[in-house]
Each structure stands twice: as structure tokens, then as C-alpha cells.
Design an enzyme around this catalytic site. Structure first.
Site, PDB file in Angstrom:
ATOM      1  CD  GLU A 188       2.941  -1.577  -0.396  1.00 37.12           C
ATOM      2  OE1 GLU A 188       3.048  -0.403  -0.810  1.00 37.12           O
ATOM      3  OE2 GLU A 188       1.942  -2.287  -0.604  1.00 37.12           O
TER       4      GLU A 188
ATOM      5  CB  VAL B 108      -9.701 -11.264   6.202  1.00 40.19           C
ATOM      6  CG1 VAL B 108      -8.832 -12.088   7.152  1.00 40.19           C
ATOM      7  CG2 VAL B 108     -10.322 -10.083   6.925  1.00 40.19           C
TER       8      VAL B 108
ATOM      9  CB  ILE C  12      -7.781 -17.885   2.475  1.00 36.83           C
ATOM     10  CG1 ILE C  12      -6.307 -17.971   2.099  1.00 36.83           C
ATOM     11  CG2 ILE C  12      -8.202 -19.065   3.324  1.00 36.83           C
ATOM     12  CD1 ILE C  12      -5.374 -17.946   3.311  1.00 36.83           C
TER      13      ILE C  12
ATOM     14  N   GLY D 249      -2.092 -10.591  -3.897  1.00 32.58           N
ATOM     15  CA  GLY D 249      -1.845 -10.780  -5.328  1.00 32.58           C
ATOM     16  C   GLY D 249      -3.100 -10.474  -6.103  1.00 32.58           C
TER      17      GLY D 249
ATOM     18  N   GLY E 298       9.825  -7.406  -4.249  1.00 33.85           N
ATOM     19  CA  GLY E 298       8.441  -6.952  -4.398  1.00 33.85           C
ATOM     20  C   GLY E 298       7.500  -7.535  -3.348  1.00 33.85           C
TER      21      GLY E 298
ATOM     22  CE  LYS F 154      -5.053  -8.180   5.413  1.00 32.88           C
ATOM     23  NZ  LYS F 154      -3.728  -8.552   4.892  1.00 32.88           N
TER      24      LYS F 154
ATOM     25  N   GLY G  92      -6.750 -12.498   1.451  1.00 34.81           N
ATOM     26  CA  GLY G  92      -6.839 -12.593  -0.005  1.00 34.81           C
ATOM     27  C   GLY G  92      -7.759 -13.667  -0.526  1.00 34.81           C
TER      28      GLY G  92
ATOM     29  CB  ALA H 130     -14.448   4.872 -11.158  1.00 33.05           C
TER      30      ALA H 130
HETATM   31  N1  LIG Z   1      -3.116  -5.982  -3.857  1.00 31.02           N
HETATM   32  C1  LIG Z   1      -3.490  -7.016  -3.128  1.00 31.02           C
HETATM   33  O1  LIG Z   1      -2.884  -8.082  -3.193  1.00 31.02           O
HETATM   34  C2  LIG Z   1      -4.680  -6.883  -2.208  1.00 31.02           C
HETATM   35  C3  LIG Z   1      -5.059  -7.984  -1.404  1.00 31.02           C
HETATM   36  C4  LIG Z   1      -6.191  -7.884  -0.582  1.00 31.02           C
HETATM   37  C5  LIG Z   1      -6.891  -6.691  -0.551  1.00 31.02           C
HETATM   38  N2  LIG Z   1      -6.489  -5.616  -1.311  1.00 31.02           N
HETATM   39  C6  LIG Z   1      -7.244  -4.382  -1.243  1.00 31.02           C
HETATM   40  O2  LIG Z   1      -7.817  -4.111  -2.515  1.00 31.02           O
HETATM   41  C7  LIG Z   1      -7.868  -2.704  -2.719  1.00 31.02           C
HETATM   42  C8  LIG Z   1      -7.153  -2.357  -4.017  1.00 31.02           C
HETATM   43  O3  LIG Z   1      -5.800  -2.749  -3.937  1.00 31.02           O
HETATM   44  P1  LIG Z   1      -4.822  -2.651  -5.204  1.00 31.02           P
HETATM   45  O4  LIG Z   1      -3.549  -3.315  -4.805  1.00 31.02           O
HETATM   46  O5  LIG Z   1      -5.522  -3.166  -6.417  1.00 31.02           O
HETATM   47  O6  LIG Z   1      -4.606  -1.057  -5.332  1.00 31.02           O
HETATM   48  P2  LIG Z   1      -3.876  -0.246  -6.497  1.00 31.02           P
HETATM   49  O7  LIG Z   1      -3.080  -1.169  -7.345  1.00 31.02           O
HETATM   50  O8  LIG Z   1      -3.210   0.889  -5.836  1.00 31.02           O
HETATM   51  O9  LIG Z   1      -5.086   0.307  -7.397  1.00 31.02           O
HETATM   52  C9  LIG Z   1      -5.924   1.333  -6.991  1.00 31.02           C
HETATM   53  C10 LIG Z   1      -6.819   1.730  -8.151  1.00 31.02           C
HETATM   54  O10 LIG Z   1      -7.773   2.685  -7.685  1.00 31.02           O
HETATM   55  C11 LIG Z   1      -7.742   3.829  -8.494  1.00 31.02           C
HETATM   56  N3  LIG Z   1      -7.966   5.002  -7.652  1.00 31.02           N
HETATM   57  C12 LIG Z   1      -7.307   5.338  -6.500  1.00 31.02           C
HETATM   58  N4  LIG Z   1      -7.820   6.471  -6.004  1.00 31.02           N
HETATM   59  C13 LIG Z   1      -8.806   6.857  -6.841  1.00 31.02           C
HETATM   60  C14 LIG Z   1      -9.704   7.972  -6.874  1.00 31.02           C
HETATM   61  N5  LIG Z   1      -9.677   8.904  -5.927  1.00 31.02           N
HETATM   62  N6  LIG Z   1     -10.603   8.018  -7.863  1.00 31.02           N
HETATM   63  C15 LIG Z   1     -10.620   7.095  -8.847  1.00 31.02           C
HETATM   64  N7  LIG Z   1      -9.799   6.033  -8.859  1.00 31.02           N
HETATM   65  C16 LIG Z   1      -8.899   5.929  -7.880  1.00 31.02           C
HETATM   66  C17 LIG Z   1      -6.389   3.861  -9.158  1.00 31.02           C
HETATM   67  O11 LIG Z   1      -6.516   4.570 -10.381  1.00 31.02           O
HETATM   68  P3  LIG Z   1      -5.263   4.823 -11.355  1.00 31.02           P
HETATM   69  O12 LIG Z   1      -4.892   3.438 -11.826  1.00 31.02           O
HETATM   70  O13 LIG Z   1      -5.784   5.688 -12.435  1.00 31.02           O
HETATM   71  O14 LIG Z   1      -4.202   5.430 -10.485  1.00 31.02           O
HETATM   72  C18 LIG Z   1      -6.089   2.369  -9.322  1.00 31.02           C
HETATM   73  O15 LIG Z   1      -6.615   1.895 -10.548  1.00 31.02           O
HETATM   74  C19 LIG Z   1      -7.241  -2.067  -1.468  1.00 31.02           C
HETATM   75  O16 LIG Z   1      -8.278  -1.749  -0.558  1.00 31.02           O
HETATM   76  C20 LIG Z   1      -6.396  -3.175  -0.922  1.00 31.02           C
HETATM   77  O17 LIG Z   1      -6.221  -3.070   0.489  1.00 31.02           O
HETATM   78  C21 LIG Z   1      -5.404  -5.709  -2.136  1.00 31.02           C
END
Ligand SMILES: NC(=O)c1ccc[n+]([C@@H]2O[C@H](COP(=O)([O-])OP(=O)(O)OC[C@H]3O[C@@H](n4cnc5c(N)ncnc54)[C@H](OP(=O)(O)O)[C@@H]3O)[C@@H](O)[C@H]2O)c1
Ligand SMILES: NC(=O)c1ccc[n+]([C@@H]2O[C@H](COP(=O)([O-])OP(=O)(O)OC[C@H]3O[C@@H](n4cnc5c(N)ncnc54)[C@H](OP(=O)(O)O)[C@@H]3O)[C@@H](O)[C@H]2O)c1
Lengths: 428, 428
Positions: free
Chosen positions: A188, A130, A134, A300, A185, A203, A132, A43
């Protein structure tokens, strides 16, 4: 072999890597889980968007609810509160198991979501939330289940560790390093959640809940970020053989459990001091195990996906073997400590008039507030500030309350020109 | 609440601490396990011996077999091959689950014992056998089950790390530091198993088996100890920004899986380089997770007991919930690599005649054997050795076979006075 239907919500940084692993490592995963994991749909918001990995186009959908209603396992990687919360609740209510990395949601609603999972005989796992990649939640819950954890201290936000580490190695100011981190990068465009400590506080709430078998929320965490840390603070710490880290700390004492996030001084010989760049690490103290540390990539796409997949295999294994859920440890009623009752050591910098009797008055104020001084260093200031001196004090552990009273009284002394820094010290 | 009968075999360093925890933390353990853990007896050799903890005298017995035959869970902390092996087999055959910290036994018979447990629907767990208190086996088996481990490098023997760390910080010779370690209780009167690397080799076999889902035994591990490491080696490493550690290494490559224990040079910035004193740490590389490290106390009664109790609670939880065992991942048929096919980098010290053409001949030999040189440093010797020079080479990764051929040819050169050191380098 049983087939389990897996719904993936989100195909961003982490979701795309999870899709890749599910598609390319299917055989290994089936072997380890004892069941075939079939990715039935992904989704997203924008079906046509370009993705980081190759995924058959017909897997994408915008109808997350329909996808969930056909699934055994739901992996939520959308982020944010809604629709993530409603979708997770929908899955759990159906008895589907859920894996998520959504720390903000868990810190807000973790207790409710865990209860909902339990009621529906479903599993809810969130190792990725929490630190990533680890493995930290499972070691705390399982490996240390025969021990009593007394303290957890974690570097759980990569952005702030990158910034503090760069300030430490280059001597640069916060603003300059933040800008560099944004260019690279590592931070943010809107860095508030990271540098304000809020991400670490989420966390901290999750870690404290699992370590102490209770339910902490984001609001229970005292939170200070790193925006006020100056190059001078970092240099003074370095000079004293210490380093400043943003730590998430949860600690049990007789007075209750205190959970906090703040910049913290550590000796350079402390294992957490050697955690550089955007890496994360969690330091755990337990009654029998003593000191443990878990180190690795805190974020990551691929590292976080590794943690998500570890949870997914565990969930699938249990589904495949048909066993009931393990008994959930009773939630212990605990006293969440007020921040003013928390004890720690303090590092206090004062600029004072270089005149007789100042030291005695300061020492007197500390003593009468019950804050005992561990070390004291006095340097005369260079000519630009002739007639003034710099004092650096490190205290023994005392309460935030006593410290605040001490500082208020000290600031009232006529001979005090400025309180130049107040930082907390741990691992002393 | 269900009651599970727990038999403890052994009441030494670790067993006594396990007895203490079972007796004093009964309530917490019952809550976490979902079952009461009743210590029904402790098998020892000498019933009357003085113990480290207070235990009701009537719990002691010399009849381990009778005790086992009345138990649901057996904790083996005797050490050695027999009677430990027979007693564990007796318990598993009855369907009782077993927790042990016996690395020597597991490295010799782990495959058989795991199979016996599986046949009898019993659980066999041994977190304490590798790196004491550090949760490492479970993270490898569970948390990383959705990932593919490529390499494991561990400091898994506290005695040798204590010795090497002391040599590094004081510049002292091996023999002197060993004596000091013996006086302080960090090394045994007969230190062979530790300094010869055999204890680490047992742990390497266990780690490799779990990390690569196969069955390695002690004999599959190439093992070199630290007895030949000199103060000069340590000083030269320090000079080059490196440190010498005894590492247990298991690595997957296209040619198979190689498992080895040997003194290894690491850059001082490597996370394992910061592991001091008798502490242990295991560094894991996985395809998606990247680099992880697990750090803590590798031995000692209470820390090791913490790992034993974590396993005990896990075993009890599964017994209490009545579920079947999780599917065991199929043993992968793997090629155990011959040591001569393993690749690593090498650090080679040579004393040569300081004359024209020597460097060219040496470089020619390395090149013709396909060993490429990464760095080379030449120092003229002080007057005592006038006319000679010292060469220090670090190579890129090449096979042990190619290195051996290279060294043989180099040693034949007339201009070579001595090969002063050959050490392996990792994490480069
Ligand atoms: N990035 C990290 O390193 C990391 C580490 C630890 C935990 N997390 C957690 O993992 C989760 C995802 O992080 P991410 O970095 O992968 O996020 P992201 O890159 O922003 O990806 C979010 C995804 O969710 C989809 N999405 C958002 N809102 C939506 C909605 N209302 N309906 C359907 N799809 C929706 C987006 O779709 P579209 O692509 O079509 O826009 C996108 O594919 C978060 O909770 C984050 O805190 C991330
Ligand atoms: N010590 C550590 O830090 C550590 C760390 C990791 C793993 N381990 C492992 O844990 C195990 C136990 O180590 P430990 O240091 O606790 O050993 P230990 O101090 O030597 O204790 C051994 C115990 O076993 C009993 N025992 C020995 N042989 C017996 C026999 N034939 N019948 C009945 N009882 C017997 C002894 O009885 P008596 O007391 O009557 O002599 C003693 O109580 C070993 O496998 C070791 O490798 C130890």
C-alpha cells in the site's frame, strides 16, 4: 428448502467477489448449505460508485442497520473498527450469525465478540481473517481438536513476504524493493501496518487464541517489522543456507505461551522457506500430528471470498439443520509470557578488532550469561577494514533476557567495533 | 457431562496410539468434545500380544461384535476388507457413529457405507484414510464448500515419495533404493500396493469423491506405479529442472472428471516438488481460492491417530450437542472420463538415427495427430552410440488417445531406434 437472508456489508475488494459468488453460484451454494442463500442487500458508503462486479443496483444501501435487522446472516467486509464493531454486535445481539475477515477488529475485541455470539446462540466465523484463502482456523479448531498444538509459525502477511523474497532473489535493498512492491500493487501507499508487522501481529493473536484455546489480544504480541533488514543481512543469511522471513510465532512452553512477530532466519530446507512472492503459509506442530503446513493465497478478492463463503455455507448448514451450537471448549487460563522469557536461537554478527584474546573474551561473556554457542564463523575483513574481523555466531536456544544481557556486555568490550546484526533463528 | 462409549477395533500401529490418547488425554478430549469419551474395549485377534502402549488388560476382547453392540462410537483400525466392512455396517446399522482409516475399504465401498450412515442418522468419518495426519478431507468438504474445486494433485503415498526422493538425491536405481527403504522400514516386505500405485489409487478415489461431490471407486482410477522409473529418467528430469513424483490426480474438465495415479514430472519450483522423504502433501486448485497446499506426515501411528482423534472429537461434539446431521450435499451425477480422453502434457525421449529429415518426419507425425510440441532438445550421443541422437520433447496438453496414436506412428518410423521414455507432466 429454507431461505436464509444474507446481508453483505461492504462491496470492496473482497465484498464484491462475495456478491458475485452469492449471485452466480446460488444453486451450488444452496445444495451444499441445505438452504437458499438470498442476498438481500449490500451496505456501502457510496451507492453510485463503480463496482468490480455486476450487481443489481437496488441491492445497494447506505443503511447498514436496517439491512442487518432483516437478516439471518451478516457478512462484514468493511474493515476498520467502526462502524464494523457496532454493526457486528448489533447482528449478534439479534441472534444473526456473522462472518467477517476483519483481523484488526478480532485482534482487539475477539474475546468479547465470541462471548456475545455464544450468549445469543449465534455463530461467529472468521476464516478469512488469517491467511486469506488458506483453511487454517478450522483445521486448528476442528481437525486438530484431538491433538495438542505446541507451536504455530506463519508467513501471514503477503506484502512482507513479497519484499523479503524479492530482496533474497535480487540482492536489492529494502527501500528499493518496497517501492517496486508499491508500483506492482503488492504494498500500500502507506505500508506501515504491513512492514511494521502489525497486520501479522493481529493474525498472530487470532491464531494463538484458537491454537491454545484462550484469548490473546494484539497487545499480547511482541512485534518487530522488517524495515531494518538490510541487503547485507539477506546476503549473509543466503551464504549460510538460510532465508529471512517475517514470521508470526505462537509457542507453548512450560513457562507459558509466547506470541511474537519478527524477522526470522530459517534454513532453506524448511517448508516455510519455499514460500515465495505474496503467498502465505502456516506451519503447525502438534504432539501427535507432528509437523503440518498449510499453503496458499493470503489475500486478494476472490481467494479471500472463498474463505468467507466456506464460513457462510457452514453457518447456513447449521442454521438449516436446526442444531444447537457445538459446545465451546472452555477457555484455558494461560500465562502469557513476557517477551524477555521467550526462548529462541540467535544469529549475531559482530565486527571486532582482529587481535589476540578477543574471541576468548566474547566466548566468556556468552558462557557467563548461560547462552551457549552453536556455531561460530570468523572472516578477516577485506583491506578497507584491515585489522578488523567479522564474527558470525549462532546460539542454542536461550531467553531474550539472557541474550540482552549478553549483548550489553559484549558491546562494552573495547575490542568490539559494532554489533552488525541480531536476528532470531527458528526451525533449527 | 454426557458419557459416550467408544469401542476401538484394532491395537496395531495406529490403534495403539489411539488407545494411548484416549487414556491419557481424557480430560482435554472431554473439554473439547463436550462429552466424556469412555474407552470401553479394544477388539484384537490376539489378546495376549505385547502392545506398544500400556493398556489395562481387561479392555482387550476378541468379541468385536459384542463390543460394538454396547457402543456409541466405533473406531475401526483393523485394516482389510473383512471383518472390517461387516463390523462397520453393524455399527452404523445400530446408529453408532464410525471413524475409520481404512482407505482400501472406503475406495471399494465408500458410497454404500456413506449411504448406510445417512439412513441411520449416524456419522462416518475417515480423515485418517488419506494423507495420515494432514487435515485434507475436512478442508475439502467444509472450508471449500463455498468454492468449486477444479483439480486435486496429491503426494499421498510416503513409501513411493521416499523412494523417488532418494533416487533424485542419490542418483541410485529403483531396486537399490527400494531395498534401502525396506531396510529402514519405509517400505513393506511386499511393496506391491505402494510401488504399484494401488494405495495411492484408493486415496485418489476418496479425494475425487469428496472434491467433486460424487462417488468414485478404485476401478475408476487409472493407475500406474513407479517400478519402471529408471535412474536415467530421474537424471534427465533433474537436468531439465524437474522432478518425478507419484501423484494422485483428480481433475474436472468439460468432458467430465478424470482420476489417475502415475509418475509425473513437476518443475522444481512447484510446491509439491519440495515435499521430501516420506512426507505427503495435497495440492488443490479451486475457482476462487486459487492454489492451496496441505503438507504433513502421511503415515505413522501417532500422526494417523491425531487425524482419528480429530474425527472422534467432531463426532462426539455433534452427539453431545444433540443436533441432527448436517444436510449431505446431493451426489452430482458426473461423467467419469475414460482414461483415453484425459489431457495432460507429455515428456517423450527418443533415440533416433542422426540423419537428415528425421526431425521433420517426427514433427509431421505429432502435427498430424494434433499433438503440439512445446519444447524440443536434441543431443548427439557419445561415441558408444555414434550415428544416433537423443531427442527430448515436451508437448502441450493433449489427450492420451492422441498421444498413443502419435507414439504408435513414431515407433513405425525406420529412423527411430527406441522410445526411451514417456512420462506425463503437470503444473506446467
Ligand atoms: N483485501 C484482501 O485481500 C483481504 C484479505 C483478508 C482479509 N481482508 C479483510 O476484509 C475486509 C474488507 O477488505 P477489502 O479489501 O475488501 O476493503 P475495501 O476494498 O476497502 O472495501 C471496503 C468496503 O466497505 C465499504 N465501507 C467502508 N466503510 C463503510 C461505512 N462506514 N459504511 C458503509 N460501507 C462502508 C466501502 O464502501 P464504498 O465502496 O462505498 O467506499 C467498501 O465497499 C477488511 O477487514 C480486510 O482486513 C481483506
Ligand atoms: N499405519 C499407518 O501409518 C496408517 C496410516 C493411515 C491409515 N492406516 C490405516 O489404519 C488401519 C490400521 O493400520 P495399522 O497400521 O494400525 O494396522 P496393524 O498394525 O496391522 O494393526 C491391525 C490391528 O487390527 C487387529 N486385527 C486385525 N484383524 C483382526 C480381526 N479379524 N479381529 C480382531 N482384530 C483384528 C490386529 O490384532 P492383533 O494385534 O491381535 O494382531 C491389530 O491390533 C488400516 O486400515 C490402515 O490402512 C494406517
Amino acid at each position: 428448502m429454507k431461505t436464509l437472508k444474507v446481508a453483505l456489508l461492504g462491496c470492496g475488494n473482497v465484498g464484491a467477489q462475495v456478491a458475485r459468488i452469492l449471485l452466480t453460484d446460488a444453486e451450488v451454494l444452496a445444495d451444499r448449505a441445505g438452504a437458499t442463500l438470498e442476498l438481500t442487500g449490500i451496505a456501502v458508503r457510496n451507492i453510485g460508485a463503480k463496482r468490480d462486479v455486476e450487481v443489481p443496483a437496488d441491492l445497494f444501501t447506505t443503511d447498514a442497520e436496517a439491512l442487518i435487522d432483516e437478516s439471518d446472516i451478516v457478512i462484514e467486509l468493511l474493515g476498520g473498527m467502526e462502524p464494523a464493531s457496532s454493526l457486528i454486535r448489533r447482528a449478534l445481539s439479534r441472534g444473526a450469525s456473522v462472518i467477517t475477515g476483519n483481523k484488526a477488529l478480532l485482534a482487539a475485541q475477539g474475546g468479547e465478540l465470541n462471548a456475545l455470539a455464544f450468549e445469543n446462540n449465534a455463530q461467529l466465523r472468521y476464516e478469512a481473517a488469517v491467511a486469506g484463502a488458506i483453511p487454517i482456523l478450522r483445521p486448528i479448531m476442528d481437525s486438530l481438536s484431538g491433538d495438542k498444538i505446541t507451536k504455530v509459525m506463519g508467513i501471514v502477511n503477503g506484502t512482507t513476504n513479497f519484499i523479503l523474497d524479492a530482496m533474497d532473489s535480487t540482492g536489492a535493498q529494502f527501500d528499493d524493493v518496497l517501492k517496486e512492491a508499491q508500483d506492482l500493487g503488492y504494498a500500500e501507499a502507506d505500508p506501515t501496518a504491513d512492514v511494521g508487522g502489525h497486520d501479522a501481529a493481529s493474525k498472530a493473536a487470532i491464531l494463538a487464541s484458537l491454537a491454545f484455546h484462550t484469548d490473546f489480544a494484539f497487545e499480547d504480541v511482541h512485534c518487530e517489522g522488517i524495515t531494518k533488514i538490510t541487503a547485507a543481512d539477506v546476503a549473509a543469511a543466503k551464504d549460510a543456507g538460510m532465508v529471512i522471513k517475517l514470521l508470526a510465532i505462537a509457542e507453548r512452553s512450560e513457562a507459558g505461551i509466547g506470541v511474537r512477530v519478527h524477522p526470522t532466519l530459517l534454513r532453506r530446507t524448511h517448508p516455510l522457506a519455499a514460500v515465495h512472492g505474496a503467498f502465505n503459509a502456516v506451519f503447525v506442530e502438534a504432539e501427535n500430528a507432528g509437523e503440518l503446513m498449510f499453503y496458499g493465497a493470503g489475500a486478494g478478492g476472490a481467494p479471500t471470498a472463498s474463505a468467507v463463503m466456506g464460513d457462510t455455507v457452514a453457518v447456513a448448514r447449521r442454521m438449516a439443520s436446526g442444531g444447537p451450537l457445538p459446545a465451546i471448549s472452555a477457555q484455558q487460563p494461560v500465562k502469557v509470557m513476557d517477551f524477555c522469557d521467550i526462548t529462541t536461537s540467535y544469529w549475531i554478527g559482530l565486527e571486532v578488532n582482529d587481535e589476540p584474546g578477543v574471541l576468548a573474551s566474547i566466548a566468556q561473556i556468552f558462557a557467563s550469561n548461560g547462552v551457549s554457542i552453536e556455531t561460530l564463523r570468523q572472516d578477516s575483513n577485506p583491506e578497507s577494514n584491515a585489522g578488523t574481523a567479522e564474527l558470525l555466531l549462532v546460539t542454542h536456544r536461550s531467553t531474550e533476557k539472557a541474550l540482552a544481557a549478553t549483548l550489553a556486555a559484549v558491546a562494552d568490550l573495547a575490542a568490539i567495533k559494532e554489533v552488525t546484526s541480531v536476528l532470531r533463528v527458528e526451525g533449527n
